[in-house]
Scaffold this motif. Structure first.
Motif, PDB file in Angstrom:
ATOM      1  N   ALA A 144       0.795  -1.181  -0.019  1.00  0.00           N
ATOM      2  CA  ALA A 144       0.043  -0.174  -0.020  1.00  0.00           C
ATOM      3  C   ALA A 144       0.791   1.396  -0.037  1.00  0.00           C
ATOM      4  O   ALA A 144       0.542   2.326  -0.587  1.00  0.00           O
ATOM      5  CB  ALA A 144      -1.044   0.043   1.146  1.00  0.00           C
ATOM      6  N   GLU A 147       2.265   1.912  -3.401  1.00  0.00           N
ATOM      7  CA  GLU A 147       1.265   2.296  -4.470  1.00  0.00           C
ATOM      8  C   GLU A 147       0.985   3.705  -4.074  1.00  0.00           C
ATOM      9  O   GLU A 147       0.922   4.436  -5.006  1.00  0.00           O
ATOM     10  CB  GLU A 147      -0.194   1.655  -4.303  1.00  0.00           C
ATOM     11  CG  GLU A 147       0.038  -0.051  -4.375  1.00  0.00           C
ATOM     12  CD  GLU A 147       0.242  -0.383  -6.157  1.00  0.00           C
ATOM     13  OE1 GLU A 147      -0.471   0.686  -6.843  1.00  0.00           O
ATOM     14  OE2 GLU A 147       0.894  -1.190  -6.637  1.00  0.00           O
ATOM     15  N   ILE A 219      -3.275   1.048   4.761  1.00  0.00           N
ATOM     16  CA  ILE A 219      -4.201   0.897   3.468  1.00  0.00           C
ATOM     17  C   ILE A 219      -5.245   2.077   3.263  1.00  0.00           C
ATOM     18  O   ILE A 219      -5.502   2.372   2.257  1.00  0.00           O
ATOM     19  CB  ILE A 219      -4.511  -0.383   3.553  1.00  0.00           C
ATOM     20  CG1 ILE A 219      -3.502  -1.505   3.490  1.00  0.00           C
ATOM     21  CG2 ILE A 219      -5.571  -0.728   2.408  1.00  0.00           C
ATOM     22  CD1 ILE A 219      -3.980  -2.803   3.806  1.00  0.00           C
ATOM     23  N   ALA A 222      -3.802   5.107   1.815  1.00  0.00           N
ATOM     24  CA  ALA A 222      -3.505   4.902   0.465  1.00  0.00           C
ATOM     25  C   ALA A 222      -4.665   4.988  -0.436  1.00  0.00           C
ATOM     26  O   ALA A 222      -4.622   5.501  -1.434  1.00  0.00           O
ATOM     27  CB  ALA A 222      -2.627   3.479   0.382  1.00  0.00           C
ATOM     28  N   THR A 236      -5.511  -2.131  -6.984  1.00  0.00           N
ATOM     29  CA  THR A 236      -4.308  -2.703  -6.017  1.00  0.00           C
ATOM     30  C   THR A 236      -4.981  -2.132  -4.595  1.00  0.00           C
ATOM     31  O   THR A 236      -5.206  -3.027  -3.900  1.00  0.00           O
ATOM     32  CB  THR A 236      -3.135  -2.290  -6.309  1.00  0.00           C
ATOM     33  OG1 THR A 236      -2.679  -2.961  -7.613  1.00  0.00           O
ATOM     34  CG2 THR A 236      -2.157  -2.876  -5.122  1.00  0.00           C
ATOM     35  N   VAL A 237      -4.999  -0.818  -4.674  1.00  0.00           N
ATOM     36  CA  VAL A 237      -5.218  -0.629  -2.902  1.00  0.00           C
ATOM     37  C   VAL A 237      -6.910  -0.997  -2.721  1.00  0.00           C
ATOM     38  O   VAL A 237      -7.255  -1.220  -1.484  1.00  0.00           O
ATOM     39  CB  VAL A 237      -5.282   1.020  -2.978  1.00  0.00           C
ATOM     40  CG1 VAL A 237      -3.819   1.493  -3.114  1.00  0.00           C
ATOM     41  CG2 VAL A 237      -6.015   1.812  -3.767  1.00  0.00           C
ATOM     42  N   LEU A 240      -6.593  -4.471  -1.552  1.00  0.00           N
ATOM     43  CA  LEU A 240      -5.848  -4.659  -0.122  1.00  0.00           C
ATOM     44  C   LEU A 240      -6.809  -4.009   0.695  1.00  0.00           C
ATOM     45  O   LEU A 240      -6.708  -4.765   1.979  1.00  0.00           O
ATOM     46  CB  LEU A 240      -4.420  -3.724  -0.125  1.00  0.00           C
ATOM     47  CG  LEU A 240      -3.380  -4.109  -0.769  1.00  0.00           C
ATOM     48  CD1 LEU A 240      -2.346  -2.885  -1.009  1.00  0.00           C
ATOM     49  CD2 LEU A 240      -2.659  -5.366  -0.167  1.00  0.00           C
ATOM     50  N   TYR A 241      -7.581  -3.253   0.772  1.00  0.00           N
ATOM     51  CA  TYR A 241      -8.656  -2.615   1.661  1.00  0.00           C
ATOM     52  C   TYR A 241      -9.363  -3.883   2.142  1.00  0.00           C
ATOM     53  O   TYR A 241      -9.895  -3.978   3.371  1.00  0.00           O
ATOM     54  CB  TYR A 241      -9.432  -1.460   1.061  1.00  0.00           C
ATOM     55  CG  TYR A 241     -10.263  -0.719   2.128  1.00  0.00           C
ATOM     56  CD1 TYR A 241      -9.619   0.290   2.875  1.00  0.00           C
ATOM     57  CD2 TYR A 241     -11.541  -1.015   2.281  1.00  0.00           C
ATOM     58  CE1 TYR A 241     -10.479   1.010   3.916  1.00  0.00           C
ATOM     59  CE2 TYR A 241     -12.384  -0.318   3.448  1.00  0.00           C
ATOM     60  CZ  TYR A 241     -11.567   0.705   3.968  1.00  0.00           C
ATOM     61  OH  TYR A 241     -12.305   1.535   4.864  1.00  0.00           O
TER      62      TYR A 241
END
Length: 272
Positions: A144, A147, A219, A222, A236-237, A240-241
């Motif tokens: 994160a 990114e 995250i 991010a 991507t973030v 991840l979240y």
């Protein structure tokens, strides 16, 4: 040997519908019948449930009340009486299932350790699991941060990179500190275990609590720095979240880790 070599998948079957963090109140039973144990009960939220080749199962064998009467068994996935009754869907893909044990018979030598040692075995294994969950959270947080750095360096606002805003720099600084502090706690837990410590309860709980909670914060920052793109599906973030949330629950929720840490601190203080 097969699990160590990677040719077989294992699963840790501890949680039950009525007892998540309250493991001592598990109700699944293993009744001795001649040279066999007969297992009856249900396990749920089992990682690798339905795809594992072998299950490590915890059941009450009657040596004492609660934790004192829990024992551990190895149960192959193809044992008659074992049913995958439900596959559990979550916000992030993960193989989870509910397992039913109906008069499942296993030989007495399938027990790990001695009768009544199951709770001790479970807690020692969770020490290792919690360290690995912390390590996973650290990896999520690092990604994160990477990114976010790419985003604020390439995204321009009012003719300058987003990074030039001091508030953005403050967010990046907080994220970097959280990542490095998490890494130190994770490495300490792993180093302590590798150095031969019989238990790393305190170190693992601290690593798990801090790394997962701070990864959630990292995250979230991010996502915020990505603006609208941060909540687009398959960014991507965004992934991840969704991925990080469960890590603050399984292998002992964050508040459970706080209880563990507090008890360990008091025990160490009394032992001075």
């Amino acid at each position: 040997p097969k699990t160590r070599s990677g040719t077989a998948i294992s699963a840790f079957a501890l949680t039950e519908p009525g007892s998540g963090s309250d493991v001592a109140n598990n109700t699944m039973t293993a009744t001795l019948d001649g040279d066999q144990y007969v297992l009856n009960g249900q396990k749920t939220w089992i990682s690798n449930g339905g795809i594992a080749d072998v299950y490590c199962v915890f059941a009450q064998t009657g040596e004492g009340p609660g934790a004192r009467g829990m024992s551990t068994f190895i149960v192959p996935a193809d044992t008659p009486g074992l049913l995958i009754s439900e596959r559990l869907e979550t916000i992030a893909p993960h193989p989870l299932a509910t397992l039913d044990f109906n008069d499942l018979r296993i030989p007495v030598h399938a027990m790990i350790g001695d009768p009544g040692q199951g709770f001790k075995i479970a807690m020692s294994v969770l020490d290792v699991f919690r360290s690995t969950v912390a390590a996973a959270a650290l990896g999520f947080a690092r990604r994160a941060l990477d990114e976010a750095l790419d985003r604020v360096a390439s995204r321009h606002v009012q003719g300058a990179p987003l990074f030039e805003l001091q508030m953005v720099q403050g967010h990046i600084a907080d994220m970097a500190v959280d990542v490095d502090a998490s890494a130190l706690l994770v490495y300490r837990a792993a180093w302590t275990k590798d150095s031969g410590a019989p238990r790393v309860t305190r170190e693992a709980a601290m690593a798990k609590l801090f790394a997962t909670d701070q990864a959630q914060r990292v995250i979230d920052k991010a996502v915020q720095l990505h603006g609208g793109d941060g909540v687009k599906s398959n960014e991507t973030v965004e992934k991840l979240y969704r991925e990080i949330r469960a890590l603050r629950i399984y292998e002992g929720a964050s508040d459970v880790q706080r209880v563990v840490i507090a008890r360990q601190a008091l025990g160490a203080h009394r032992g001075k």
